[in-house]
Design a protein around this motif. Structure first.
Motif, PDB file in Angstrom:
ATOM      1  N   SER A   1       0.847  -1.193   0.000  1.00 21.52           N
ATOM      2  CA  SER A   1       0.000   0.000   0.000  1.00 21.52           C
ATOM      3  C   SER A   1       0.876   1.235   0.000  1.00 21.52           C
ATOM      4  N   ASP A   2       0.299   2.351  -0.422  1.00 21.75           N
ATOM      5  CA  ASP A   2       1.021   3.617  -0.407  1.00 21.75           C
ATOM      6  C   ASP A   2       1.343   4.050   1.016  1.00 21.75           C
ATOM      7  N   ALA A   3       0.600   3.525   1.997  1.00 26.68           N
ATOM      8  CA  ALA A   3       0.852   3.864   3.392  1.00 26.68           C
ATOM      9  C   ALA A   3       2.097   3.179   3.942  1.00 26.68           C
ATOM     10  N   GLY A   4       2.607   2.165   3.216  1.00 29.78           N
ATOM     11  CA  GLY A   4       3.828   1.505   3.650  1.00 29.78           C
ATOM     12  C   GLY A   4       3.734   0.010   3.840  1.00 29.78           C
ATOM     13  N   THR A   5       2.552  -0.565   3.644  1.00 30.73           N
ATOM     14  CA  THR A   5       2.431  -2.015   3.753  1.00 30.73           C
ATOM     15  C   THR A   5       3.263  -2.698   2.678  1.00 30.73           C
ATOM     16  N   ASP A   6       4.018  -3.702   3.077  1.00 28.86           N
ATOM     17  CA  ASP A   6       4.804  -4.517   2.147  1.00 28.86           C
ATOM     18  C   ASP A   6       5.085  -5.838   2.853  1.00 28.86           C
ATOM     19  N   ILE A   7       4.186  -6.787   2.659  1.00 32.01           N
ATOM     20  CA  ILE A   7       4.266  -8.045   3.392  1.00 32.01           C
ATOM     21  C   ILE A   7       3.963  -9.210   2.462  1.00 32.01           C
ATOM     22  N   THR A   8       4.681 -10.301   2.656  1.00 34.84           N
ATOM     23  CA  THR A   8       4.500 -11.519   1.878  1.00 34.84           C
ATOM     24  C   THR A   8       4.119 -12.649   2.819  1.00 34.84           C
ATOM     25  N   MET A   9       3.160 -13.460   2.391  1.00 35.99           N
ATOM     26  CA  MET A   9       2.756 -14.614   3.185  1.00 35.99           C
ATOM     27  C   MET A   9       2.736 -15.851   2.298  1.00 35.99           C
TER      28      MET A   9
END
Length: 388
Positions: free
Chosen positions: A164-172
């Motif tokens: 997300s532009d808010a900073g989310t960067d997650i992989t599952m």
């Protein structure tokens, strides 16, 4: 205020619940148990039993004892999922295993008792929301198709990437557990539905989540049932939250809530998925009595990415904990094995896309028709505040 036995459309609750039970394929001669507790609306108990009877079912009601919230067993505050009035009532659990359907007005969600009843082949419909929400979010064929298509996509993937532009960067990593979804009806043996829902989810592999997710201003945290005012950054390593930070009180409040349960399992990443219901509304908690709703609008509005923390026992995992939170996040982009599914909260695959019918500020022709153009400070490309 809605009067007893009055549905939001002017009809009766009995009529509304009859439609719901018919959608769950309740047949003449089937046995239906209605479970309630002290928090269940009396009108719901009466109307559900009457609805089942009009379909020819044999129905009985059970009033469960209140949950015992001893500090030693329930250290946290607020809603508790996983501890029920059925705890230690073995003979009643065995009886419920023998019925065709349970209508759950008591919220057995995430409990060992619910698992045991479903495993025996009994199907279950949970009803918790007020009539206005039940009517507006009532199951449709289109919703069912969107949920089933979403579950199929999740179930076939080996990895989900969320940004997300808010900073989310997650992989599952995915694949250890199956995917599922709910649109409000249940008909097969051992299946569960929540009337007034519409979401799809999967549990990530044990230890398979790594990265950062950001709960931005305007996102919702359950069970708080509140909109976040300042960003919260959640760092995840090998499937567990390792840090919760942010500039305001929201981060401290969320961290304190999870820590208060005294259970490290409560920091685990639980189910991940997205909302599918185009008639659910992000803004509902700002307009409705929060004490009267479980928050299915917030969990199910189409295009939100629903992060969850805590248990995975419902999917066959070994992790059971009373510490649980659901956090629907807006404006995320999602990829499954490299295929993009969501772009800033909008579905970009044909089988999930829909027209939400919103009249958006700044849309072509709207400003000119009002004689305002961009003078009102809303350009044609400006995002609508609150858009999913």
């Amino acid at each position: 205020m809605l009067i007893p036995n009055q549905a939001a459309d002017g009809g009766t609750l009995t009529t509304l619940f009859r439609r719901a039970l018919a959608g769950c394929q309740v047949q003449p001669g089937e046995t239906v148990a209605v479970l309630s507790n002290a928090q269940s609306p009396p009108a719901y108990i009466e109307a559900t039993a009457a609805a089942a009877a009009t379909l020819g079912a044999k129905v009985f009601t059970v009033g469960l004892p209140s949950i015992q919230r001893a500090a030693g067993t329930v250290p946290g505050v607020g809603e508790v999922y996983g501890l029920t009035g059925l705890t230690d009532l073995g003979p009643l659990i065995e009886a419920l295993k023998g019925v065709d359907m349970v209508v759950d007005l008591s919220v057995l969600l995430h409990s060992a008792e619910q698992e045991a009843i479903l495993a025996a082949g009994t199907r279950m419909l949970m009803i918790t929301e007020p009539p206005e929400i039940l009517e507006r979010m009532f199951p449709t064929d289109e919703l069912r198709e969107r949920v089933q298509a979403s579950a199929k996509l999740l179930g076939a993937a080996s990895e989900i990437l969320i940004r997300s532009d808010a900073g989310t960067d997650i992989t599952m990593k995915l694949g250890q557990f199956g995917a599922g979804g709910g649109w409000g009806f249940t008909s097969g043996p051992g299946t569960h539905a929540h009337l007034g829902s519409g979401l799809a989810a999967i549990y990530p592999n044990d230890g398979g989540a790594n990265g950062r997710w950001v709960i931005d201003a305007g996102d919702i945290i359950f069970p708080f049932k509140t909109y976040v005012q300042s960003p919260i950054t959640v760092d995840v390593v090998d499937g567990f939250i390792v840090a919760i930070t942010g500039p305001g009180a929201d981060a401290e409040l969320y961290r304190d809530y999870l820590e208060s349960w005294g259970d490290p399992e409560g920091f685990a990443m639980s189910h991940i998925g997205w909302g599918c219901n185009d008639r659910a509304r992000w803004n509902a908690l700002a307009l409705l009595d929060r004490s009267a709703t479980q928050g299915m609008d917030g969990r199910c509005y189409a295009g939100n990415v629903l992060f969850s923390t805590g248990p995975n026992n419902e999917a066959g995992g070994s992790r059971f904990t009373l510490a649980h939170s659901d956090v629907p996040v807006r404006r995320c982009s999602v990829w499954l094995d490299g295929r993009q599914i969501l772009d800033h909260g909008r579905f970009v695959v044909d089988e999930l896309a829909f027209d939400d019918g919103f009249a958006r500020l700044g849309a072509a022709g709207m400003g000119d028709a009002a004689g305002m153009g961009d003078a009102a400070g809303v350009g044609a490309g400006a995002p609508l505040v609150g858009a999913s």
